[in-house]
Scaffold this motif. Structure first.
Motif, short mmCIF file in Angstrom:
data_model
loop_
_atom_site.label_atom_id
_atom_site.label_comp_id
_atom_site.label_asym_id
_atom_site.label_seq_id
_atom_site.Cartn_x
_atom_site.Cartn_y
_atom_site.Cartn_z
N LEU A 1 49.14 -4.49 68.02
CA LEU A 1 47.72 -4.23 67.78
C LEU A 1 46.79 -5.37 68.18
O LEU A 1 45.72 -5.11 68.76
N PRO A 2 47.11 -6.64 67.92
CA PRO A 2 46.18 -7.70 68.36
C PRO A 2 45.92 -7.69 69.86
O PRO A 2 44.77 -7.79 70.30
N ALA A 3 46.98 -7.55 70.66
CA ALA A 3 46.80 -7.53 72.12
C ALA A 3 46.08 -6.26 72.56
O ALA A 3 45.23 -6.30 73.47
N LEU A 4 46.40 -5.13 71.95
CA LEU A 4 45.73 -3.88 72.31
C LEU A 4 44.25 -3.92 71.96
O LEU A 4 43.39 -3.45 72.73
N LEU A 5 43.93 -4.49 70.80
CA LEU A 5 42.51 -4.62 70.42
C LEU A 5 41.79 -5.59 71.35
O LEU A 5 40.63 -5.35 71.72
N ALA A 6 42.46 -6.68 71.74
CA ALA A 6 41.84 -7.61 72.70
C ALA A 6 41.57 -6.92 74.03
O ALA A 6 40.50 -7.11 74.63
N ALA A 7 42.53 -6.12 74.51
CA ALA A 7 42.33 -5.38 75.76
C ALA A 7 41.15 -4.42 75.63
O ALA A 7 40.33 -4.29 76.55
N SER A 8 41.04 -3.75 74.49
CA SER A 8 39.94 -2.81 74.28
C SER A 8 38.59 -3.53 74.26
O SER A 8 37.62 -3.08 74.89
N LEU A 9 38.51 -4.66 73.56
CA LEU A 9 37.25 -5.40 73.48
C LEU A 9 36.86 -5.97 74.84
O LEU A 9 35.68 -5.94 75.23
N LEU A 10 37.83 -6.51 75.57
CA LEU A 10 37.54 -7.06 76.89
C LEU A 10 37.08 -5.97 77.86
O LEU A 10 36.19 -6.19 78.69
N THR B 1 45.59 2.42 72.55
CA THR B 1 45.69 1.84 71.21
C THR B 1 45.80 2.95 70.16
O THR B 1 46.68 2.90 69.28
N VAL B 2 44.94 3.94 70.26
CA VAL B 2 44.97 5.06 69.31
C VAL B 2 46.24 5.88 69.49
O VAL B 2 46.94 6.22 68.52
N GLY B 3 46.57 6.20 70.75
CA GLY B 3 47.71 7.05 71.02
C GLY B 3 49.04 6.44 70.61
O GLY B 3 49.88 7.10 69.98
N LEU B 4 49.25 5.17 70.96
CA LEU B 4 50.50 4.51 70.59
C LEU B 4 50.63 4.34 69.08
O LEU B 4 51.73 4.45 68.53
N PHE C 1 56.71 9.04 64.77
CA PHE C 1 58.15 8.99 65.03
C PHE C 1 58.89 7.95 64.19
O PHE C 1 60.04 8.17 63.81
N ASP C 2 58.23 6.82 63.90
CA ASP C 2 58.92 5.73 63.22
C ASP C 2 58.31 5.36 61.87
O ASP C 2 58.82 4.47 61.19
N GLY C 3 57.20 6.00 61.52
CA GLY C 3 56.65 5.83 60.18
C GLY C 3 55.81 4.58 60.00
O GLY C 3 55.35 4.31 58.89
N LEU C 4 55.59 3.81 61.07
CA LEU C 4 54.78 2.59 60.98
C LEU C 4 53.96 2.45 62.24
O LEU C 4 54.42 2.79 63.34
N PRO C 5 52.74 1.94 62.15
CA PRO C 5 51.98 1.63 63.36
C PRO C 5 52.59 0.42 64.07
O PRO C 5 53.31 -0.37 63.45
N PRO C 6 52.31 0.23 65.34
CA PRO C 6 52.88 -0.91 66.08
C PRO C 6 52.13 -2.20 65.76
O PRO C 6 51.32 -2.70 66.55
#
Length: 569
Positions: free
Chosen positions: A412-421, A393-396, A403-408
């Motif tokens: 983020l919702p799915a990545l945060l869910a994976a982190s919390l789980l 989550t942090v790295g991506l 590289f593209d000037g914006l976070p993904p």
């Protein structure tokens, strides 16, 4: 041995892990349906949208595409270069997949990378189901299901399921072979194996050779030799009907091997054995050198989320190494792993066919109450369960911003869910709730697949250089341009632009290419642009600069700036 799995209750009113697991394991059909569903959730996100991943995937896909273009299904070629490194099996599967796509009216089927990935998807699902079948030789349904689910959710199989290469299908073949071998060893003295087990074993063996040569023989051969030494007899192998099986194998593999030997004048065997296989042993081909220990370190990422639980189970495997089920699993893992560590050429997916055995040992240790927070440093070590999704989550986010000037944002919702789980899985482990720990990890892995492959890669547009160049060539105002490239030579560009892509070496050659007339496009890396412009001035031609493509080449590790010039538009 006791193959039972501890049952722990985590209740949310009418829901409990016990109830869910009991419902799943009521029949083999139900378990297989759940495993297929879990596999699809982990393997399908991004399957059609992920760009061709350089360098191996587009090489396989392009060679399969050229088989369809030329009608030659014996020789394997990438443009004009013979690709005599691996047998033909996966190329036939990919060609058949694309031909079916064409028959069903898929637009631009031959440059649709998802069609070439279908054999890998089927191979990955088959690997999961065959892991379940193989594990039934060691456990009841619950243990076998948990073993297969560890495979379905592990990072490296999720990656290989999305790549048009050999490794997912090779893993399926390897598990088929080792599952049959396990039945022969663990039931020795009971006579010939059932026909279904024999059919699975020998089909996996023959297809494995046709897909990746001698690796299946290495996995099975090492295990059989070690176990035969342990038993002071190899008679248990007779239950596999070896003579009949070898006849079947030769009938499957010999026709193509004879055909390619005749067509190539023996060059295939010189290249595949002398250069590819022995080259990996003697030198680090393609710069993929790594020191011994590489696979042990990468294992904690490739086999996530089960890796740290497997590491905790290592003392269990040593302590019980003389027990027949443990001895078989170790004979499957250890000798081939040592070979992979000793060979200078290393890539993370090489050990993938050994991971089902790692999963078996892990679940075996859990079933014997060996793995848990009571093990030394286990509570601290299992921080690796949430570390991977939190780190991604942090790295991506950092990569996308750089590289593209914006976070993904979409990911983020799915990545945060994976982190919390995964954090929840860590907490459950600390409470010694092992089966709930596994279930939480499985769901975390599914959300990680959705976040990384389904959404994050869509936002990393700077990495999709070949896609954007191919799109730029299609968008010139004239039709069917001839295309050349200077400085950027990734195989994905050949696959997307076409077999006739011309790879030039100097600015003068690029300018001369445009001078030949008609609709022409050339991609010029900024490093060569000065010479290219100077040659155009000398030739008194003024190609149109249609666009510039900026991005990051993950293979070279460098940013690129490529100009797209066109004439005749």
């Amino acid at each position: 041995m006791d193959g039972s799995i501890p049952q722990h209750r985590v209740s949310f009113r009418h829901f409990s892990i016990d109830r869910l697991t009991s419902v799943v394991e009521r029949s083999h059909a139900r378990i297989c349906a759940v495993l297929v569903l879990l596999s699809l959730v982990c393997f399908l996100p991004g399957f059609t949208t992920l760009q061709p991943m350089d360098r191996d995937e587009p090489r396989y896909a392009q060679a399969s595409k050229q088989m369809l273009e030329t009608g030659d299904f014996v020789d394997i070629r990438f443009q004009d270069e013979a690709r005599h490194k691996k047998p033909v099996g996966i190329y036939w599967m990919q060609s058949a997949s694309v031909a079916m796509g064409q028959a069903f009216g898929v637009p631009e089927a031959r440059t649709t990378i998802a069609l070439y990935r279908i054999p890998s998807l089927f191979g990955a699902i088959a690997a999961v189901l065959l892991t379940y079948w193989a594990a039934l030789a060691f456990f009841g349904r619950r243990g076998a299901f948990l073993t297969a689910a560890l495979m379905a959710t592990c990072v490296i199989l999720m990656v290989e399921a999305r790549l048009a290469k050999t490794d997912a299908m090779l893993t399926a073949c390897s598990v088929a072979v080792m599952g049959g071998l396990a039945r022969a060893y663990l039931s020795r003295g009971a006579g010939t194996l059932p026909r279904r087990a024999l059919l699975i074993f020998w089909t996996g063996f023959a297809l494995g050779i046709l897909i990746k040569g001698p690796l299946v023989l290495m996995f099975a051969g090492f295990a059989a030799a070690i176990l035969s030494y342990k038993e002071r007899s190899a008679r248990w192998l007779l239950s596999l009907r070896p003579w009949l099986g070898l006849v079947f194998t030769l009938a499957v593999v010999l026709p193509w091997f004879i055909a390619i030997a005749i067509k190539s004048g023996g060059a295939f065997f010189a290249a595949s054995v002398g250069q590819d296989m022995l080259g990996k042993v003697g030198t680090a081909q393609k710069y993929h050198w790594a020191p011994p220990g590489f696979y042990l370190l990468s294992f904690f990422a490739t086999f996530w989320p089960g890796a740290i639980l497997a590491a905790i189970a290592v003392p269990f495997a040593w302590k019980h190494r003389r027990e027949e089920p443990v001895a078989f699993a170790l004979a499957w893992i250890v000798p081939s792993w040592i070979v992979f560590e000793a060979v200078p050429t290393k890539l993370p997916h090489y050990t993938l066919p050994l991971l089902p055995a790692v999963a078996i040992v892990t679940v075996m240790a859990i079933s014997r109450h060996f793995v848990g927070p009571h093990r030394p440093a286990a509570k601290l070590a299992t921080i690796l369960i949430p570390f991977i999704p939190v780190g991604l989550t942090v790295g991506l986010s950092a990569v996308a911003w750089s590289f593209d000037g914006l976070p993904p944002f979409r990911a983020l919702p799915a990545l945060l869910a994976a982190s919390l789980l995964s954090l929840w899985a860590w907490w459950l482990f600390a409470k010694n709730r092992m089966v709930p720990t596994l279930w939480a990890s499985f769901v975390a892995s599914a959300f990680l697949a959705i976040g990384v492959f389904g959404f994050a890669q869509l936002d990393l547009r700077s990495l999709k250089i070949s896609d954007r160049l191919a799109e730029a060539a299609r968008n010139v105002s004239c039709e069917n341009p001839q295309v050349a490239t200077l400085g950027y030579r990734e195989p994905s560009l050949v696959f997307l632009v076409g077999t006739t892509l011309d790879m030039v070496d100097t600015g003068a050659e690029a300018a001369a290419f445009l001078r030949r007339g008609g609709c022409r496009v050339v991609f010029v890396d900024k490093r060569f642009e000065g010479d290219f412009r100077a040659e155009n001035e000398r030739l008194k031609q003024e190609p149109e600069l249609t666009t510039r493509i900026n991005g990051f080449n993950i293979n070279s590790g460098k940013r690129v700036d490529i100009a797209v010039y066109a004439v005749g538009s």
